[in-house]
Design an enzyme around this catalytic site. Structure first.
Site, PDB file in Angstrom:
ATOM      1  CB  ALA A 217     -28.168   7.924 -74.974  1.00  0.00           C
TER       2      ALA A 217
ATOM      3  CG  ASP B 206     -30.167  12.613 -73.507  1.00  0.00           C
ATOM      4  OD1 ASP B 206     -30.433  13.629 -73.253  1.00  0.00           O
ATOM      5  OD2 ASP B 206     -30.593  12.405 -75.485  1.00  0.00           O
TER       6      ASP B 206
HETATM    7  O1  PMV Z   1     -32.211  13.999 -76.772  1.00  0.00           O
HETATM    8  P1  PMV Z   1     -33.227  14.399 -76.948  1.00  0.00           P
HETATM    9  O2  PMV Z   1     -34.277  15.156 -77.919  1.00  0.00           O
HETATM   10  O3  PMV Z   1     -33.900  14.373 -76.150  1.00  0.00           O
HETATM   11  O4  PMV Z   1     -32.315  16.391 -76.221  1.00  0.00           O
HETATM   12  C1  PMV Z   1     -31.514  16.680 -75.543  1.00  0.00           C
HETATM   13  C2  PMV Z   1     -31.825  17.866 -75.307  1.00  0.00           C
HETATM   14  C3  PMV Z   1     -30.843  18.575 -76.110  1.00  0.00           C
HETATM   15  O5  PMV Z   1     -31.426  19.981 -74.314  1.00  0.00           O
HETATM   16  C4  PMV Z   1     -31.761  19.887 -76.395  1.00  0.00           C
HETATM   17  C5  PMV Z   1     -29.617  18.325 -76.212  1.00  0.00           C
HETATM   18  C6  PMV Z   1     -28.530  18.471 -75.363  1.00  0.00           C
HETATM   19  O6  PMV Z   1     -27.647  17.700 -75.852  1.00  0.00           O
HETATM   20  O7  PMV Z   1     -28.729  18.517 -73.440  1.00  0.00           O
END
Ligand code: PMV
Length: 314
Positions: free
Chosen positions: A106, A150
């Site tokens: 992101a 994110d």
């Molecule tokens: O991308 P990460 O590892 O920070 O995971 C995102 C968080 C989750 O809740 C697992 C997925 C989401 O889309 O919110």
């Protein structure tokens, strides 16, 4: 003239996974870890994509659909309805470890959208909400069903209380009663968010009566944590982190390393600790006081952390 823009990494403080199912979650930027994009006029025809940390230079026209940098450039071109792009040289670097729950994807996307929007004179795409939305569109290409947390925290660059909702997500910024000092410890194990989110979905579909109460528990913790953060009540906040970690264990998204790090941090006097992000690898976070910071850091290193970073949420 070249244009440079950056975006931060992020940690999820509370509510990962449950946030995909509409429960509230809290995330904060990690301003010390950033992705940087530089857009300059090209000296050869076409749009040259350069990712010096990751590999070879290539032309946009030759990049396939899986190329994450090409996907961002194409998304900007589509969003701004530009029939053609000028000759450009696009360079992207990131200090954020990939596939480790720190939001590197992101951040890279948001930094590049910002740089392209500034360079090409597209003010609408420089607004935070539009930046967040377009970052989300690109995240969807890679992650399937991201919750949107994110891109939101990376674009707003502030701690956010977030809930996935139709027609618009709930995005609230809130007061931080007392700064939160967090240690972020990397297991060194890379983990695919898409795979872990997909596995949770399969388990939820097979056993909704088990998973719905777990998600409710996470949502309740996130709501209580927001109040504790606003009021600067750090010991209760730490206990909420421990509780959230136990629910993540029940979702089967923790790992031996993450559990070991959490136990080590707690034993060394952290106020609380939990995995952060998708899990099954990646990073965990520990809330520490100034008195215990050194001991907790040493305990995490002793437990095998490949690196321990500090961030202050304020
Ligand atoms: O991308 P990460 O590892 O920070 O995971 C995102 C968080 C989750 O809740 C697992 C997925 C989401 O889309 O919110």
């Amino acid at each position: 003239m070249e244009t440079t823009a950056t975006a931060p990494g992020k940690i999820i403080l509370f509510g990962e996974h449950a946030v995909v199912y509409g429960r509230p979650a809290i995330a904060a930027p990690v301003s010390g870890l950033r992705a940087t994009a530089v857009v300059a006029p090209g000296d050869t025809p076409g749009v040259l994509l350069r990712t010096p940390d990751l590999g070879h230079d290539r032309l946009l026209a030759a990049a396939d659909d899986e190329d994450p940098i090409a996907a961002v450039v194409r998304a900007v071109q589509r969003a701004a309805a530009l029939p053609a792009l000028p000759d450009l040289c696009v360079t992207v670097r990131s200090a954020i470890p990939i596939a480790s729950g720190l939001g590197s994807g992101a951040a890279i996307t948001a930094a590049l959208i910002r740089a392209l929007a500034a360079h090409l004179g597209l003010p609408a795409l420089q607004e935070t909400a539009a930046l967040s939305d377009l970052t989300y569109e690109v995240e969807k290409l890679h992650h399937g069903t991201p919750s949107g947390i994110d891109n939101t925290v990376v674009a707003y660059e502030q701690p956010v209380y977030f809930m996935r909702r139709q027609p618009r997500n709930l995005i609230e910024t809130f007061a931080i009663g007392r700064p939160l000092t967090l240690l972020i410890a990397d297991t060194g194990v890379r983990s695919s968010t898409k795979a872990v989110v997909g596995d949770v979905r399969r388990q939820w579909a097979a056993e909704p009566d088990t998973f719905e109460p777990i998600f409710d528990g996470c949502g309740g913790i996130a709501a209580a944590a927001r109040t504790a953060i606003e009021q600067g009540e750090l010991p209760p906040l730490g206990r909420l982190m421990n509780e959230n970690h136990r629910l993540l264990q029940r979702m089967t998204v923790s790992s031996a390393e993450l559990d070991e790090f959490v136990a080590a941090a707690q034993a060394a006097g952290a106020l609380g600790a939990k995995l952060s992000g998708a899990g099954r690898g990646g990073n965990m976070i520990a809330l520490v006081t100034a008195e215990r910071e050194t001991a907790v850091r040493a305990a995490l290193q002793e437990a095998g952390a490949v690196r321990v970073m500090k961030t202050v949420v304020e």
